[in-house]
Design a protein around this motif. Structure first.
Motif, short mmCIF file in Angstrom:
data_model
loop_
_atom_site.label_atom_id
_atom_site.label_comp_id
_atom_site.label_asym_id
_atom_site.label_seq_id
_atom_site.Cartn_x
_atom_site.Cartn_y
_atom_site.Cartn_z
N VAL A 1 0.82 -1.21 0.00
CA VAL A 1 0.00 0.00 0.00
C VAL A 1 0.86 1.26 0.00
CG1 VAL A 1 -0.27 0.30 2.50
CG2 VAL A 1 -2.15 0.89 0.98
N GLN A 2 2.15 1.14 0.36
CA GLN A 2 3.03 2.31 0.31
C GLN A 2 3.19 2.84 -1.11
OE1 GLN A 2 4.27 -0.77 0.79
NE2 GLN A 2 5.83 -1.03 -0.79
N PHE A 3 2.82 2.02 -2.10
CA PHE A 3 2.90 2.45 -3.50
C PHE A 3 1.94 3.60 -3.80
CE2 PHE A 3 1.92 2.22 -8.05
CZ PHE A 3 3.18 2.15 -8.60
N LEU A 4 0.93 3.80 -2.94
CA LEU A 4 -0.01 4.91 -3.12
C LEU A 4 0.62 6.26 -2.79
CD1 LEU A 4 -3.29 3.44 -1.55
CD2 LEU A 4 -2.50 3.29 -3.91
N SER A 5 1.83 6.24 -2.25
CA SER A 5 2.53 7.46 -1.85
C SER A 5 2.58 8.47 -3.00
CB SER A 5 3.96 7.11 -1.41
OG SER A 5 4.69 8.27 -1.16
N GLY A 6 2.11 9.70 -2.72
CA GLY A 6 2.18 10.77 -3.70
C GLY A 6 1.09 10.73 -4.76
N LYS A 7 0.25 9.70 -4.75
CA LYS A 7 -0.79 9.57 -5.79
C LYS A 7 -2.12 10.03 -5.18
CE LYS A 7 1.65 5.81 -8.07
NZ LYS A 7 2.87 5.90 -7.25
N SER A 8 -2.38 11.33 -5.22
CA SER A 8 -3.52 11.90 -4.50
C SER A 8 -4.86 11.40 -5.02
CB SER A 8 -3.46 13.42 -4.54
OG SER A 8 -3.44 13.87 -5.89
N GLY A 9 -5.00 11.25 -6.34
CA GLY A 9 -6.27 10.78 -6.90
C GLY A 9 -6.59 9.36 -6.46
N THR A 10 -5.59 8.48 -6.50
CA THR A 10 -5.81 7.09 -6.08
C THR A 10 -6.07 7.02 -4.59
OG1 THR A 10 -4.20 6.48 -7.78
CG2 THR A 10 -4.88 4.75 -6.29
N GLN A 11 -5.36 7.83 -3.81
CA GLN A 11 -5.60 7.86 -2.36
C GLN A 11 -7.03 8.32 -2.06
OE1 GLN A 11 -2.61 9.78 0.15
NE2 GLN A 11 -1.07 9.39 -1.41
#
Length: 475
Positions: free
Chosen positions: A245-255
């Motif tokens: 889940v750390q791959f979501l880092s910096g991806k505001s839309g996906t978060q």
């Protein structure tokens, strides 16, 4: 006595329930609400456009039979699509979809039969046998609790996993976040929980997906303008497992989209299982509202296994592969490969292969050769925090001083060396390295790496710093 929309729909449901699988009925018919009956047209409300398309794709025939049985040959079915208030719209709105056109047009009926066979199914997975309304779990059955051996390093995480598998969504471990370094068994444990749930609760929908693939699916849904369909697909999952889940880092839309999916699942008693290479407190560039939800349940760490656990893992691996090996050799491998389970099993596989291909007996000497090559050729990834600690200790300063804004030469050089080794020994981006080492930007990290390269070739003392730190960080 006049027929009401609700009574007509209830009669239809009774017929449908007798002719499809219980789980399919629960997923696709229980959420439908009968709205009105006028001019022999029954209006039903469905949660999303995706939901409507799935019904049209898979259940149009049984709907037609049920409705004709209840209201006669002239019966019509009208779909009213309720768009969920997912992104803060003040008022939900409804729209009705014509059978001849997939574009939303208000105040037109959807008559059955619906004959458009070329419609694209809004499902982020391409699944064989999708007509059976079977969402494949994407789980690997080889990853089970039986071959995930318990030790001091994983006891909490494994026990929590077993509790979740016994009562998904019904424990305080929701979400369950499993974190730890590379090769320690996070993915294995996540799959094992899912596999066990599928065995105990075959009617539940379990889905495993990597955060990277989830992100790509979300991007595709935005491009195709079907984001709400994407959200609804994930909201019907009973047990959602997201790896890395750390791959979501910096991806505001996906978060943002995951935030809404998470809320829906959690509020409805569905289970969420996450894996990460770091604890929530150490995650960079993840929104605070999402991090707070990660902490609602249990964060369980997987640590490097101790010697006894490493021996047990190797013996279990050999037993499953039907291979016998002397205890002395097993213990030698376990003693010398300490970093993670993946490397440990890789070494024993290499040893078996060397013995088999070269027709050599498995001896301590052969084990030494294989382990030496294996350890030498395996790059150990260390954390940025660990690098900062080693560099700070070497220059006899604390980490806060290393990260400070001071321009004193020896502190600047220590900071630049930390950035240099972080780029060399980790997979972190320049922006992430800068963020963790004193909140610098990526350009500062790039400049630091160039400076270290230049000084190493021109300054003898500085070259000794690099050599000493290389040895310390390779231990």
């Amino acid at each position: 006595m006049s027929i009401t929309a609700q009574s007509a729909w209830n009669n239809c449901l009774n017929f449908i329930k007798d002719n499809i699988q219980p789980q399919a009925y629960k997923t696709w018919f229980e959420p439908i609400v009968a709205v009105k009956l006028a001019d022999n047209a029954l209006s039903i409300q469905v949660p999303s456009k995706f939901f409507y398309e799935w019904l049209e794709e898979h259940y149009v025939k049984i709907l037609k039979v049920a409705l004709t049985k209840e209201l006669g040959e002239s019966a019509k079915l009208v779909y009213i699509i309720k768009m969920e208030n997912t992104y803060g719209n003040k008022q939900p709105f409804t729209e009705k979809i014509p059978s001849s056109n997939r574009t939303a047009v208000k105040a037109q009926d959807v008559d059955i039969p619906l004959n458009n066979k070329n419609r694209e199914l809004r499902n982020p997975f391409i699944i064989p046998g999708i007509r059976n309304v079977k969402i494949e779990s994407q789980l690997n059955p080889n990853y089970s609790f039986e071959n995930f051996l318990e030790g001091d390093s994983n006891r909490l995480a494994r026990s929590a996993g077993l509790a979740v598998a016994s009562k998904p969504g019904g424990t305080s471990f929701n979400p369950l976040l499993i974190f730890g370094g590379v090769g320690l068994g996070k993915t294995h444990l996540a799959h094992a929980i899912g596999v066990d749930i599928k065995d105990k609760y075959p009617e539940k929908t379990v889905l495993y997906i990597s955060a990277e693939k989830f992100t790509q699916q979300y991007i595709d849904s935005v491009k195709k303008n079907n984001r709400n369909d994407f959200i609804h697909f994930y909201q019907i999952i009973d047990i959602l497992i997201i790896d890395d889940v750390q791959f979501l880092s910096g991806k505001s839309g996906t978060q943002d989209v995951f935030f809404h999916i998470f809320n829906h699942l959690h509020q409805n008693g569905k289970q969420v299982i996450l894996t990460s290479d770091k604890a929530p407190v150490d995650m960079q560039d993840i929104e605070q509202r999402l991090l707070s939800r990660f902490k609602w349940g249990l964060s369980a760490e997987l640590q490097s296994p101790d010697f006894e656990t490493r021996v047990s893992i190797l013996k279990n691996k050999l037993y499953r592969d039907g291979v016998e090996m002397p205890d002395a050799i097993i213990e030698y491998v376990a003693k010398h490969i300490k970093t993670n389970i993946r490397e440990l099993e890789g070494a024993i596989i290499s040893l078996i292969a060397q013995s088999s291909f070269n027709k050599k007996e498995v001896t301590i000497d052969l084990a030494k050769q294989v382990v030496e090559k294996f350890v030498k050729n395996t790059k150990r990834e260390v954390s940025i925090d660990y690098i900062q600690k080693i560099v700070s200790d070497y220059f006899q300063m604390d980490v806060d001083t290393l990260q400070s804004k001071t321009r004193k030469r020896h502190i600047v050089q220590a900071r630049q060396l930390a950035m240099f080794f972080a780029k060399k020994l980790t997979k972190a981006s320049l922006a992430s390295i800068g963020s963790q080492i004193g909140k610098r930007d990526h350009a500062t990290v790039l400049h630091a790496c160039k400076t270290v390269d230049n000084l190493t070739s021109t300054d003898k003392q500085f070259r000794k710093y690099v050599e000493d730190l290389t040895k310390k960080l390779s231990v």
